[in-house]
Write a protein that holds these residues in place. Structure first.
Motif, PDB file in Angstrom:
ATOM      1  N   ILE A 415       0.818  -1.213   0.000  1.00  0.00           N
ATOM      2  CA  ILE A 415       0.000   0.000   0.000  1.00  0.00           C
ATOM      3  C   ILE A 415       0.856   1.269   0.000  1.00  0.00           C
ATOM      4  CG2 ILE A 415      -1.687   1.347   1.320  1.00  0.00           C
ATOM      5  CD1 ILE A 415      -2.809  -1.338   2.336  1.00  0.00           C
ATOM      6  N   LYS A 432      -2.280   4.898  -7.226  1.00  0.00           N
ATOM      7  CA  LYS A 432      -3.574   4.299  -6.884  1.00  0.00           C
ATOM      8  C   LYS A 432      -3.930   3.171  -7.849  1.00  0.00           C
ATOM      9  CE  LYS A 432      -6.646   7.466  -9.416  1.00  0.00           C
ATOM     10  NZ  LYS A 432      -7.767   8.440  -9.276  1.00  0.00           N
ATOM     11  N   GLU A 433      -3.387   3.210  -9.079  1.00  0.00           N
ATOM     12  CA  GLU A 433      -3.625   2.137 -10.034  1.00  0.00           C
ATOM     13  C   GLU A 433      -3.077   0.814  -9.495  1.00  0.00           C
ATOM     14  OE1 GLU A 433      -2.057   2.963 -13.884  1.00  0.00           O
ATOM     15  OE2 GLU A 433      -3.023   4.933 -14.040  1.00  0.00           O
ATOM     16  N   TYR A 434      -1.870   0.884  -8.930  1.00  0.00           N
ATOM     17  CA  TYR A 434      -1.239  -0.317  -8.378  1.00  0.00           C
ATOM     18  C   TYR A 434      -2.063  -0.868  -7.216  1.00  0.00           C
ATOM     19  CZ  TYR A 434       2.051  -3.367  -5.979  1.00  0.00           C
ATOM     20  OH  TYR A 434       2.637  -4.442  -5.363  1.00  0.00           O
ATOM     21  N   ILE A 435      -2.498   0.030  -6.310  1.00  0.00           N
ATOM     22  CA  ILE A 435      -3.242  -0.391  -5.120  1.00  0.00           C
ATOM     23  C   ILE A 435      -4.564  -1.042  -5.510  1.00  0.00           C
ATOM     24  CG2 ILE A 435      -4.353   0.415  -2.999  1.00  0.00           C
ATOM     25  CD1 ILE A 435      -2.221   2.647  -2.904  1.00  0.00           C
ATOM     26  N   ILE A 436      -5.263  -0.439  -6.473  1.00  0.00           N
ATOM     27  CA  ILE A 436      -6.543  -0.992  -6.939  1.00  0.00           C
ATOM     28  C   ILE A 436      -6.336  -2.376  -7.542  1.00  0.00           C
ATOM     29  CG2 ILE A 436      -8.399  -0.729  -8.649  1.00  0.00           C
ATOM     30  CD1 ILE A 436      -8.127   2.334  -8.213  1.00  0.00           C
ATOM     31  N   GLU A 437      -5.304  -2.516  -8.388  1.00  0.00           N
ATOM     32  CA  GLU A 437      -5.003  -3.812  -9.008  1.00  0.00           C
ATOM     33  C   GLU A 437      -4.653  -4.858  -7.955  1.00  0.00           C
ATOM     34  OE1 GLU A 437      -4.621  -4.940 -12.553  1.00  0.00           O
ATOM     35  OE2 GLU A 437      -6.179  -3.408 -12.504  1.00  0.00           O
ATOM     36  N   PHE A 439      -5.576  -5.064  -4.736  1.00  0.00           N
ATOM     37  CA  PHE A 439      -6.741  -5.530  -3.983  1.00  0.00           C
ATOM     38  C   PHE A 439      -7.720  -6.303  -4.874  1.00  0.00           C
ATOM     39  CE2 PHE A 439      -5.310  -2.439  -0.804  1.00  0.00           C
ATOM     40  CZ  PHE A 439      -5.436  -3.219   0.341  1.00  0.00           C
ATOM     41  N   LYS A 440      -7.764  -5.958  -6.150  1.00  0.00           N
ATOM     42  CA  LYS A 440      -8.608  -6.718  -7.079  1.00  0.00           C
ATOM     43  C   LYS A 440      -8.118  -8.168  -7.162  1.00  0.00           C
ATOM     44  CE  LYS A 440      -7.905  -6.540 -11.519  1.00  0.00           C
ATOM     45  NZ  LYS A 440      -7.779  -6.009 -12.897  1.00  0.00           N
ATOM     46  N   CYS A 443      -8.969 -10.056  -3.900  1.00  0.00           N
ATOM     47  CA  CYS A 443     -10.386 -10.442  -3.831  1.00  0.00           C
ATOM     48  C   CYS A 443     -10.660 -11.646  -4.729  1.00  0.00           C
ATOM     49  CB  CYS A 443     -11.275  -9.262  -4.243  1.00  0.00           C
ATOM     50  SG  CYS A 443     -11.293  -7.905  -3.057  1.00  0.00           S
TER      51      CYS A 443
END
Length: 506
Positions: A415, A432-437, A439-440, A443
């Motif tokens: 993070i 933020k692109e890295y963080i979103i990827e 957590f995706k 999940c």
């Protein structure tokens, strides 16, 4: 242009080496448990962790040297290669002295780590043999660096296969015939020295100009550049040594040495898989270094996205496998339910494996870029987070708490460190692109674990071996069908499918 051929050879050799390692390792572990019992297994795991902490003395020097060798090896600058190799030799002599000193300093405190045990073996002799094995592993090992820089990893892997084959066969014989733990450890020391000697002979024949060194030293500017990189690597070395080397120590102290033995069977599975993945991906580091030096950031990001999806495919399959297959596998492998952990612990362990593994790709680009200094304090903070949370949580949740502590430290890096210090720097992309990827992907892997687990439950069979085979098939099929379905329209998936088609066609 990326040296694709060498990368492919390195990856294939790594896969073969790790496959043999896995097979021999599990056979040896089973014979070990049957011959010596869970308590000695726990001591073995504990001392392995304690001794691994001594690797902190290496301080990341090997990584810095290999990084600095990429260019002179590619340009065949023999004079500079000789200078770095001689410098590396001097560094490793100092490292050996430091490891020996630190190891002997720990000797009086060993009994506090072990606690109450019933074994008749002298724990101090066992510890000294572990220390000698570590010293042997650093003897002449510096010469491997030129093979890594020259993308000849497969040579090391071939020699390592021979080492592991002879070592494990010898250890199995000693355990079955004599049931002697001391002989088991002594053989490991002898074989470790032999492996390094063989690699040393190969290097000196392959790169005969190394014999021609006449005493030239690195320039002041080269040394300053090297030590600047090393300053950052020191923090990383401390961090990963603490993160990877403290779990068994904490479990032994707060839960018990037998629990270390039970847990070590699972960590053997995860560590074996992790080493397998690491060999596959680290084989690409040299090629990525060339890519970053010769291509644009846009092209580098395109390659990164492809390898990221490949990383997810591999690690998601392995993670689901750990969660679903570990129970039937241990039942077949060891034939004893006493060595099985509950599903919640295994779920947490599997997730920890995945979160740790998903840093592999970004760290390849980091190492190839030479980013060792910028994020040094983040890695040190991660080590502190790991120890603090593990010690706090182990008191409430036992082994689960130790694993959760490790997960928290990995999340901190994903993070706060990787997006800022690598993703933005190397690719000029928003963090933020890295963080979103990230957590995706997490999940998705948890969804895969649940779906596959339910599929396993509704297709149970009575035969243990058939159950294991069926579970392995489901683990391979279900996560990958889901991944192909979800990412089918992505450019990275289209590229990977075409690459796989071309490989099969050839």
């Amino acid at each position: 242009m990326m040296r694709t051929k060498n990368s492919i050879i390195n990856i294939i050799a790594s896969i073969i080496a790790q496959a043999i390692t896995i097979l021999l390792g599990f056979i040896t572990q089973k014979v070990f448990i049957n011959s010596l019992g869970a308590e000695i297994l726990g001591i073995n795991g504990l001392f392995s962790n304690i001794i691994s902490m001594l690797a902190i003395a290496e301080l990341g020097i090997s990584t810095a040297v290999i990084y600095n060798l990429y260019k002179p090896v590619a340009e065949n600058d023999r004079e500079k290669i000789k200078k770095y190799m001689n410098f590396y030799k001097i560094c490793y002599r100092i490292i050996l002295l430091i490891i020996t000193f630190l190891g002997m300093m720990l000797l009086p405190f060993i009994k506090y780590f072990v606690g109450n045990v019933t074994t008749t073996y002298n724990i101090y002799i066992i510890y000294i043999l572990f220390l000698l094995d570590t010293i042997a592993s650093y003897t002449l090992t510096y010469k491997r660096s030129i093979l890594y820089a020259d993308q000849k990893n497969y040579i090391i892997n071939i020699i390592h296969i021979g080492y592991l084959t002879l070592l494990n066969m010898g250890q199995i014989f000693l355990l079955i015939r004599f049931k002697n733990y001391i002989a088991y450890l002594v053989l490991k020391i002898v074989m470790r020295l032999l492996e390094n000697i063989v690699i040393n002979i190969y290097v000196m024949r392959k790169y005969q100009y190394l014999k021609e060194y006449t005493g030239e030293q690195l320039s002041k500017q080269e040394k300053n550049s090297f030590f600047k990189e090393l300053k950052g690597l020191i923090f990383h070395k401390i961090s990963w040594t603490v993160i990877s080397g403290t779990d068994n120590i904490i479990i032994s102290k707060f839960v018990g040495i037998i629990s270390v033995g039970i847990y070590s069977n699972y960590t053997m599975i995860t560590n074996t898989l992790e080493q397998f993945m690491a060999q596959m991906f680290s084989a690409m580091t040299g090629s990525v270094g060339n890519l970053l030096a010769l291509e644009s950031k846009e092209k580098a990001y395109e390659i990164y996205k492809r390898t990221e999806l490949l990383q997810f495919i591999i690690y998601s399959t392995a993670t689901v496998g750990i969660f679903v297959v570990s129970k039937p596998f241990i039942e077949v492998w060891l034939g004893n339910k006493e060595f099985i952990l509950d599903y919640i612990t295994v779920f947490i362990l599997s997730l920890s494996f995945f979160i740790s593994g998903m840093r592999r790709n970004i760290c390849i680009f980091k190492d190839a870029s030479g980013i060792f200094y910028k994020d040094r304090f983040y890695s040190l903070a991660a080590a502190g987070i790991n120890i603090i949370f593990s010690i706090i949580l182990v008191k409430f949740y036992g082994i689960k708490g130790v694993i959760i502590g490790t997960i928290i430290c990995y999340l901190f890096l994903h993070i706060f460190s990787y997006p800022k210090n690598i993703y933005e720097t190397v690719f000029n992309r928003k963090k933020k692109e890295y963080i979103i990827e990230f957590f995706k992907y997490n999940c998705l892997v948890m969804l895969y674990m649940v779906i596959t687990f339910e599929a396993v439950k509704i297709t149970m069979v009575n035969n243990k071996i058939l159950e294991l085979i069926k579970d392995i098939i489901l683990v391979i099929v279900i996560p990958n069908i889901l991944t192909v379905s979800i990412f089918r329209k992505k450019d990275e998936m289209i590229y990977l499918k075409q690459l796989m088609y071309n490989i099969i066609k050839k």
